[in-house]
Write a protein that holds these residues in place. Structure first.
Motif, PDB file in Angstrom:
ATOM      1  N   LEU A 143       0.629  -1.040   0.250  1.00 59.27           N
ATOM      2  CA  LEU A 143       0.066  -0.383   0.195  1.00 59.27           C
ATOM      3  C   LEU A 143       1.415   0.963   0.017  1.00 59.27           C
ATOM      4  O   LEU A 143       1.614   1.890   1.069  1.00 59.27           O
ATOM      5  CB  LEU A 143      -0.577  -0.031   1.077  1.00 59.27           C
ATOM      6  N   GLU A 144       0.844   1.977  -1.027  1.00 60.71           N
ATOM      7  CA  GLU A 144       1.888   3.112  -1.195  1.00 60.71           C
ATOM      8  C   GLU A 144       1.357   4.312  -0.613  1.00 60.71           C
ATOM      9  O   GLU A 144       1.711   4.806   0.262  1.00 60.71           O
ATOM     10  CB  GLU A 144       2.343   3.575  -2.383  1.00 60.71           C
ATOM     11  N   THR A 145       0.074   4.394  -1.365  1.00 59.95           N
ATOM     12  CA  THR A 145      -0.629   6.070  -0.980  1.00 59.95           C
ATOM     13  C   THR A 145      -1.246   5.697  -0.764  1.00 59.95           C
ATOM     14  O   THR A 145      -2.645   5.602  -1.076  1.00 59.95           O
ATOM     15  CB  THR A 145      -0.513   7.330  -1.632  1.00 59.95           C
ATOM     16  N   VAL A 146      -2.683   6.399   0.876  1.00 54.96           N
ATOM     17  CA  VAL A 146      -3.749   6.962   1.033  1.00 54.96           C
ATOM     18  C   VAL A 146      -3.920   7.889   0.577  1.00 54.96           C
ATOM     19  O   VAL A 146      -3.595   9.051   1.302  1.00 54.96           O
ATOM     20  CB  VAL A 146      -3.882   6.071   2.103  1.00 54.96           C
ATOM     21  N   GLU A 147      -5.377   8.239  -0.112  1.00 55.64           N
ATOM     22  CA  GLU A 147      -5.466   9.808  -0.182  1.00 55.64           C
ATOM     23  C   GLU A 147      -6.590  10.181   0.656  1.00 55.64           C
ATOM     24  O   GLU A 147      -7.506   9.589   0.486  1.00 55.64           O
ATOM     25  CB  GLU A 147      -5.690  10.236  -1.590  1.00 55.64           C
ATOM     26  N   LEU A 148      -6.449  11.136   1.864  1.00 60.83           N
ATOM     27  CA  LEU A 148      -7.820  11.547   2.849  1.00 60.83           C
ATOM     28  C   LEU A 148      -8.434  12.742   1.796  1.00 60.83           C
ATOM     29  O   LEU A 148      -7.734  13.611   2.088  1.00 60.83           O
ATOM     30  CB  LEU A 148      -7.309  11.864   3.603  1.00 60.83           C
ATOM     31  N   ALA A 149      -9.486  12.838   1.729  1.00 68.01           N
ATOM     32  CA  ALA A 149      -9.945  14.510   1.872  1.00 68.01           C
ATOM     33  C   ALA A 149     -10.626  14.796   2.540  1.00 68.01           C
ATOM     34  O   ALA A 149     -11.205  13.673   4.383  1.00 68.01           O
ATOM     35  CB  ALA A 149     -11.687  14.156   0.410  1.00 68.01           C
ATOM     36  N   GLY A 150     -10.811  15.895   3.451  1.00 71.50           N
ATOM     37  CA  GLY A 150     -11.873  16.984   4.042  1.00 71.50           C
ATOM     38  C   GLY A 150     -10.996  16.529   6.016  1.00 71.50           C
ATOM     39  O   GLY A 150     -11.792  16.233   6.819  1.00 71.50           O
ATOM     40  N   VAL A 151      -8.950  16.848   5.321  1.00 71.97           N
ATOM     41  CA  VAL A 151      -9.030  16.285   6.523  1.00 71.97           C
ATOM     42  C   VAL A 151      -9.166  17.706   7.337  1.00 71.97           C
ATOM     43  O   VAL A 151      -8.776  18.786   6.930  1.00 71.97           O
ATOM     44  CB  VAL A 151      -6.883  15.742   6.182  1.00 71.97           C
ATOM     45  N   PRO A 152      -8.978  18.015   8.693  1.00 73.48           N
ATOM     46  CA  PRO A 152      -9.579  19.550   9.317  1.00 73.48           C
ATOM     47  C   PRO A 152      -8.468  20.635   9.269  1.00 73.48           C
ATOM     48  O   PRO A 152      -9.075  21.506   8.508  1.00 73.48           O
ATOM     49  CB  PRO A 152      -8.941  18.723  10.858  1.00 73.48           C
TER      50      PRO A 152
END
Ligand SMILES: Nc1nc2c(ncn2[C@@H]2O[C@H](COP(=O)(O)OP(=O)(O)OP(=O)(O)O)[C@@H](O)[C@H]2O)c(=O)[nH]1
Ligand SMILES: [Mg+2]
Ligand SMILES: [Zn+2]
Lengths: 121, 219
Positions: free
Chosen positions: A107-116
């Motif tokens: 698992l190389e990257t995880v993209e997150l949305a709505g990080v405070p």
């Protein structure tokens, strides 16, 4: 067909990260898949879409990079990419070598949305 | 926002496999991960070994199948402690299942544990169970081309067993080509040819188990 169990661990790790970062959702996943790893990324994508339903990862993009196989010759230490199931060293013909790359499942990257901290005002 | 994770997807399995390995080493038990296509004769080979090793080597068995306890029933008739793992359709054993199975074996009393994986030539290879050595079984009706089609299993195997050699007269199995394929995958391969029907080669198979179990368990 072990793709589903693999996808579950990816999902768990991504959700763990999203919770730790306080993110609203997971928007993308990128994997490294070795050319000789016996998994079918297309099946993983399909399994991921099914398994992520109702989780913060629903709708996330699922991509992968194929890592080509690299073999180190046991005899003359030439590094080469095998062209078939036979690993025959192009320099000395030796049939024994050790795999240096091509067996990844990462698992190389995880993209997150709505990080405070990042959320727009 | 992108986060670099760079973590093995099978991290949990690898950790549990390492844990199994430590347990086995501490109990001084050698573990064999036995892999083949469905029906190649894994259980038959274990039965034959159990009979010949009775009273000489303390054997335990973990049976992996998608369903039923049929194989464990066969092994327990040989007076060998056995645990059946049902994978509920799963195509391979994973380290957590094997760890649970080891809880139910008298490890301190055992010298050798044979783990019969789910019949499948692809998936089991991808999952470390914590075993000491790997055995690949192929039977003659499957054809001489199996090593070329499933190179990962045969390249990684410490021993290859060619079973059902009693059927050779009825098949187009080309043993020279089979040996050629194996040699191209691993020039130093070890092969034992067996028949559970006639008993041919069973002595070599059990001798190999005996020798393997006599080597101290080093991680
Ligand atoms: N002719 C012949 N038949 C054999 C031999 N070994 C096993 N068989 C038969 O092949 C069939 C399958 O044998 P098993 O020992 O159950 O095979 P397995 O690999 O454990 O099968 P699964 O656990 O279902 O994957 C049975 O009917 C056995 O009697 C052999 O050497 N020769
Ligand atoms: Mg069996
Ligand atoms: Zn070379």
């Amino acid at each position: 067909m072990h793709e589903l169990s693999l996808v579950k661990s990816i999902l768990e790790e991504a959700v763990r990260l999203a919770e730790a970062e306080g993110a609203e959702r997971i928007s993308g996943i990128v994997l490294q898949v070795g050319a000789l790893r016996q998994v079918v990324p297309e099946l993983m994508k399909f399994a991921f879409e099914a398994a992520s339903q109702g989780t913060p990862a629903e709708g996330a993009s699922f991509e992968w990079k194929v890592v080509p196989a690299l073999v180190l010759c046991d005899n003359c230490e030439t590094l080469y990419s095998p062209s078939s199931w036979v690993w025959d060293c192009p320099a000395c013909g030796m049939l024994k070598g050790s795999l240096q790359a091509g067996d990844e499942l990462v698992l190389e990257t995880v993209e997150l949305a709505g990080v405070p901290a990042e959320a727009p005002r | 926002m992108k986060f670099n994770v760079v973590q093995k997807v099978m991290k949990v399995n690898d950790e549990l496999a390492a844990h199994n390995r430590t347990r086995l080493v501490e109990a001084d038990v050698i573990a064999i991960n036995m892999m083949s296509a469905p029906g190649s004769g894994k259980t038959s080979l274990i039965e034959a070994a159990a009979e010949r090793l009775k009273g000489r080597l303390a054997l335990g068995v973990v049976e992996g199948d998608p369903e039923t306890t049929l194989d464990a029933e066969r092994i327990s008739r040989c007076d060998v402690p056995v645990v059946q793992v049902q994978t509920a359709g799963g195509c391979h054993l994973e380290a957590n299942l094997v760890g649970q199975a080891l809880d139910h074996l008298p490890l301190q009393e055992l010298e050798l544990v044979i783990i019969e994986n789910v019949g499948n030539l692809v998936c089991p290879v991808e999952f470390d169970l914590g075993e000491t050595v790997r055995v690949a079984v192929v039977s003659t009706p499957e054809g001489h081309d199996k090593p070329a089609k499933y190179p990962k299993l045969f390249r990684k195997a410490d021993l290859i067993v060619l079973n059902k050699i009693d059927l050779l007269p009825y098949l187009e199995f080309d043993i020279a080509r089979f040996l050629d394929y194996l040699g191209r995958l691993n020039p130093e391969f070890t092969l034992i040819q067996t028949s559970c029907a006639t008993g041919e080669g069973i002595a070599q198979w059990t001798d190999w188990l005996w020798d393997t179990a006599s080597v101290p368990a080093i991680p």
